[in-house]
Design a protein around this motif. Structure first.
Motif, PDB file in Angstrom:
ATOM      1  N   HIS A 248     -33.953 -27.678   9.312  1.00  0.00           N
ATOM      2  CA  HIS A 248     -34.082 -28.975   9.616  1.00  0.00           C
ATOM      3  C   HIS A 248     -33.701 -30.226   8.703  1.00  0.00           C
ATOM      4  O   HIS A 248     -33.808 -31.250   9.075  1.00  0.00           O
ATOM      5  CB  HIS A 248     -35.754 -29.225   9.744  1.00  0.00           C
ATOM      6  CG  HIS A 248     -36.297 -28.571  10.785  1.00  0.00           C
ATOM      7  ND1 HIS A 248     -35.463 -27.487  11.564  1.00  0.00           N
ATOM      8  CD2 HIS A 248     -37.572 -28.065  11.056  1.00  0.00           C
ATOM      9  CE1 HIS A 248     -36.285 -26.784  12.386  1.00  0.00           C
ATOM     10  NE2 HIS A 248     -37.498 -27.147  12.088  1.00  0.00           N
ATOM     11  N   ASP A 249     -32.890 -29.792   7.734  1.00  0.00           N
ATOM     12  CA  ASP A 249     -32.622 -30.795   6.737  1.00  0.00           C
ATOM     13  C   ASP A 249     -31.560 -31.700   7.393  1.00  0.00           C
ATOM     14  O   ASP A 249     -30.579 -31.150   7.985  1.00  0.00           O
ATOM     15  CB  ASP A 249     -31.819 -30.113   5.746  1.00  0.00           C
ATOM     16  CG  ASP A 249     -31.270 -31.231   4.580  1.00  0.00           C
ATOM     17  OD1 ASP A 249     -31.243 -32.066   4.505  1.00  0.00           O
ATOM     18  OD2 ASP A 249     -31.305 -30.389   3.227  1.00  0.00           O
ATOM     19  N   PRO A 250     -31.582 -33.140   7.479  1.00  0.00           N
ATOM     20  CA  PRO A 250     -31.071 -34.011   7.932  1.00  0.00           C
ATOM     21  C   PRO A 250     -29.370 -33.900   7.675  1.00  0.00           C
ATOM     22  O   PRO A 250     -28.409 -34.401   8.430  1.00  0.00           O
ATOM     23  CB  PRO A 250     -31.362 -35.295   7.694  1.00  0.00           C
ATOM     24  CG  PRO A 250     -32.700 -35.054   7.485  1.00  0.00           C
ATOM     25  CD  PRO A 250     -32.910 -33.627   6.684  1.00  0.00           C
ATOM     26  N   ALA A 251     -29.067 -33.431   6.398  1.00  0.00           N
ATOM     27  CA  ALA A 251     -27.788 -33.385   5.793  1.00  0.00           C
ATOM     28  C   ALA A 251     -27.052 -32.247   6.923  1.00  0.00           C
ATOM     29  O   ALA A 251     -25.849 -32.673   6.879  1.00  0.00           O
ATOM     30  CB  ALA A 251     -27.630 -32.716   4.439  1.00  0.00           C
ATOM     31  N   PHE A 252     -27.513 -31.622   7.516  1.00  0.00           N
ATOM     32  CA  PHE A 252     -26.734 -30.474   8.268  1.00  0.00           C
ATOM     33  C   PHE A 252     -26.163 -31.288   9.599  1.00  0.00           C
ATOM     34  O   PHE A 252     -25.608 -30.837  10.494  1.00  0.00           O
ATOM     35  CB  PHE A 252     -27.582 -29.452   8.724  1.00  0.00           C
ATOM     36  CG  PHE A 252     -27.724 -28.101   7.739  1.00  0.00           C
ATOM     37  CD1 PHE A 252     -26.405 -27.636   7.339  1.00  0.00           C
ATOM     38  CD2 PHE A 252     -28.930 -28.262   6.815  1.00  0.00           C
ATOM     39  CE1 PHE A 252     -26.626 -26.632   6.297  1.00  0.00           C
ATOM     40  CE2 PHE A 252     -28.847 -27.199   5.902  1.00  0.00           C
ATOM     41  CZ  PHE A 252     -27.787 -26.416   5.621  1.00  0.00           C
ATOM     42  N   ASP A 253     -26.759 -32.508   9.864  1.00  0.00           N
ATOM     43  CA  ASP A 253     -26.059 -33.212  10.820  1.00  0.00           C
ATOM     44  C   ASP A 253     -24.773 -33.256  10.671  1.00  0.00           C
ATOM     45  O   ASP A 253     -23.731 -33.515  11.799  1.00  0.00           O
ATOM     46  CB  ASP A 253     -26.635 -34.922  10.792  1.00  0.00           C
ATOM     47  CG  ASP A 253     -28.170 -34.954  11.129  1.00  0.00           C
ATOM     48  OD1 ASP A 253     -28.774 -34.001  11.677  1.00  0.00           O
ATOM     49  OD2 ASP A 253     -28.520 -36.123  11.081  1.00  0.00           O
ATOM     50  N   GLU A 254     -24.202 -33.283   9.749  1.00  0.00           N
ATOM     51  CA  GLU A 254     -22.498 -33.300   9.650  1.00  0.00           C
ATOM     52  C   GLU A 254     -22.183 -31.966  10.183  1.00  0.00           C
ATOM     53  O   GLU A 254     -21.177 -32.311  10.768  1.00  0.00           O
ATOM     54  CB  GLU A 254     -22.407 -33.261   7.734  1.00  0.00           C
ATOM     55  CG  GLU A 254     -20.820 -33.037   7.534  1.00  0.00           C
ATOM     56  CD  GLU A 254     -20.696 -32.910   6.192  1.00  0.00           C
ATOM     57  OE1 GLU A 254     -19.356 -32.606   5.918  1.00  0.00           O
ATOM     58  OE2 GLU A 254     -21.561 -33.290   5.248  1.00  0.00           O
ATOM     59  N   ALA A 255     -22.900 -30.960  10.134  1.00  0.00           N
ATOM     60  CA  ALA A 255     -22.170 -29.717  11.047  1.00  0.00           C
ATOM     61  C   ALA A 255     -22.035 -30.213  12.431  1.00  0.00           C
ATOM     62  O   ALA A 255     -21.287 -29.770  13.222  1.00  0.00           O
ATOM     63  CB  ALA A 255     -22.710 -28.456  10.480  1.00  0.00           C
ATOM     64  N   LEU A 256     -23.131 -30.552  12.942  1.00  0.00           N
ATOM     65  CA  LEU A 256     -23.193 -30.972  14.300  1.00  0.00           C
ATOM     66  C   LEU A 256     -22.157 -32.160  14.826  1.00  0.00           C
ATOM     67  O   LEU A 256     -21.636 -31.805  15.681  1.00  0.00           O
ATOM     68  CB  LEU A 256     -24.572 -31.438  14.840  1.00  0.00           C
ATOM     69  CG  LEU A 256     -25.859 -30.537  14.446  1.00  0.00           C
ATOM     70  CD1 LEU A 256     -27.035 -31.196  14.661  1.00  0.00           C
ATOM     71  CD2 LEU A 256     -25.622 -29.290  15.587  1.00  0.00           C
ATOM     72  N   LEU A 257     -21.866 -32.938  13.930  1.00  0.00           N
ATOM     73  CA  LEU A 257     -20.713 -34.172  14.186  1.00  0.00           C
ATOM     74  C   LEU A 257     -19.346 -33.201  14.313  1.00  0.00           C
ATOM     75  O   LEU A 257     -18.704 -33.715  15.019  1.00  0.00           O
ATOM     76  CB  LEU A 257     -21.007 -35.249  13.084  1.00  0.00           C
ATOM     77  CG  LEU A 257     -22.195 -36.044  13.201  1.00  0.00           C
ATOM     78  CD1 LEU A 257     -22.107 -36.896  11.867  1.00  0.00           C
ATOM     79  CD2 LEU A 257     -22.011 -36.948  14.389  1.00  0.00           C
ATOM     80  N   ALA A 258     -19.197 -32.228  13.220  1.00  0.00           N
ATOM     81  CA  ALA A 258     -18.004 -31.692  13.318  1.00  0.00           C
ATOM     82  C   ALA A 258     -17.711 -30.725  14.538  1.00  0.00           C
ATOM     83  O   ALA A 258     -16.773 -30.681  15.246  1.00  0.00           O
ATOM     84  CB  ALA A 258     -18.004 -30.596  12.315  1.00  0.00           C
ATOM     85  N   GLY A 259     -18.866 -30.226  15.162  1.00  0.00           N
ATOM     86  CA  GLY A 259     -19.019 -29.547  16.423  1.00  0.00           C
ATOM     87  C   GLY A 259     -18.653 -30.609  17.553  1.00  0.00           C
ATOM     88  O   GLY A 259     -17.765 -30.186  18.506  1.00  0.00           O
ATOM     89  N   LEU A 260     -19.294 -31.575  17.491  1.00  0.00           N
ATOM     90  CA  LEU A 260     -19.123 -32.360  18.588  1.00  0.00           C
ATOM     91  C   LEU A 260     -17.759 -33.128  18.579  1.00  0.00           C
ATOM     92  O   LEU A 260     -17.111 -33.650  19.776  1.00  0.00           O
ATOM     93  CB  LEU A 260     -20.078 -33.729  18.599  1.00  0.00           C
ATOM     94  CG  LEU A 260     -21.867 -33.288  18.666  1.00  0.00           C
ATOM     95  CD1 LEU A 260     -22.616 -34.433  18.411  1.00  0.00           C
ATOM     96  CD2 LEU A 260     -21.794 -32.861  20.175  1.00  0.00           C
ATOM     97  N   GLY A 261     -17.088 -33.184  17.342  1.00  0.00           N
ATOM     98  CA  GLY A 261     -15.869 -33.971  17.162  1.00  0.00           C
ATOM     99  C   GLY A 261     -14.722 -32.920  18.020  1.00  0.00           C
ATOM    100  O   GLY A 261     -13.622 -33.717  18.638  1.00  0.00           O
TER     101      GLY A 261
END
Length: 341
Positions: A248-261
């Motif tokens: 749940h670490d917010p830092a992993f938002d970066e990976a979700l953004l990469a996937g959405l990108g």
């Protein structure tokens, strides 16, 4: 370079997109034990006059024979009867000796490039040819919606029959090879359905249960723990890849953004409603649109009443299967019509 990427490079034309391409496929076989469908080897010319070959037939046991055949079939179709002895077959990882009828035939630029792009992107693809190799078409896309080439015949009847057949095979969700008669013409069908690869971020009992589910389904499986490693992996996703974010670490938002990108693969995230709401606000603040957020499946999993890690893992892979097949899950007893259609 992997076998798939090498095959994709050859089919795509490499340094000379106009170079002739040929493919070698298994038209018929006996022996060898259980053999994976979708066997394919390809060859093409290069700017310096060489011919490069890549792919895999029968775990490499016939690669030399098939490579020579591919070189001679850049312009004219050809078939060849080949045999592998017991020792060579076992050494290649086959169960026993056997023989195969190989079909080698040229492949026009349109179908060849379409297959190359599908293999590289991890999307479904099919190659259908007449058994004499004189006509072929490729069909690619998540629903096999894009067609390149034609089987000829009387009007569009054969092409339509081929499209209906491969799309029916796709609903089974597995790679297949068939020699069938369609619209009065015998054809060879190869369908490639990418195998999902499950990337789990985090550890614990649920991660172990997801690994067990992946093994049962024949999916690839790997884990990551750092943001950088996860983001790099998601950034390289194909449409067949799956992310399940347990951390749940917010830092992993970066990976979700990469996937959405790049818009490839399945993006799933575990967590309570509160965790999901907080993640949603962070992603909106990062510039993701409301429509973009619909690509993140969170909380991931179907509502199956799961209570244990094993049951939760079943619900997660069930949602992946439903999304990949374009289904809105419901009980089979509530459905009308043919089951599995």
């Amino acid at each position: 370079m992997t076998a798939v990427s090498r095959l994709s490079e050859i089919l795509g034309g490499g340094d000379d997109p106009t170079a002739p391409v040929s493919v070698v496929r298994v038209l018929a076989r006996h022996g060898f034990g259980v053999v994976e469908p979708g066997q394919l080897l390809a060859a093409r010319g290069t700017l310096d006059g060489q011919i490069v070959v890549g792919g895999d037939l029968l775990r490499g046991a016939l690669d030399v024979t098939a490579g020579d055949l591919a070189r001679t079939a850049l312009t004219v179709p050809e078939t060849l009867e080949a045999h592998v002895g017991e020792d060579d077959a076992v050494a290649a990882g086959l169960a026993c000796a056997g023989g195969a009828t190989l079909l080698a035939h040229p492949l026009d630029g349109g179908p060849a490039h379409a297959l190359a792009e599908a293999f590289a992107a991890g999307t479904p693809a099919a190659l259908v040819s007449t058994v004499d190799g004189r006509a072929a078409l490729a069909v690619v896309g998540n629903d096999l919606e894009t067609v390149h080439g034609s089987l000829g015949g009387d009007g569009a009847g054969l092409d339509e029959a081929a499209l209906g057949h491969v799309r029916g095979l796709l609903r089974r969700g597995a790679t297949a090879t068939e020699r069938v008669e369609l619209a009065g013409t015998e054809v060879l069908v190869d369908l490639w359905v990418p195998v999902p690869s499950l990337l789990v971020v985090g550890a614990g009992a649920l991660g172990e249960a997801l690994a067990a589910q992946a093994e049962v389904l024949g999916w690839g499986y790997r884990t990551t723990t750092t943001v950088a490693e996860t983001t790099a992996a998601v950034g390289a996703f194909t449409d067949a890849d799956v992310l399940v974010l347990l951390d749940h670490d917010p830092a992993f938002d970066e990976a979700l953004l990469a996937g959405l990108g790049h818009g490839r693969g399945f993006l799933g995230a575990l967590g309570s409603r509160r965790t999901q709401a907080a993640r949603r606000e962070r992603l909106l603040a990062a510039g993701v649109t409301e429509d973009g957020l619909t690509a993140i499946h969170g909380p991931v999993g179907l509502d199956l009443g799961a209570r244990t890690p094993a049951e939760t893992a079943v619900s997660v892979v069930a949602e992946v299967l439903a999304v990949r097949s374009g289904r809105d899950p419901d009980a089979l007893s509530a459905k009308r019509g043919q089951i599995g259609a």
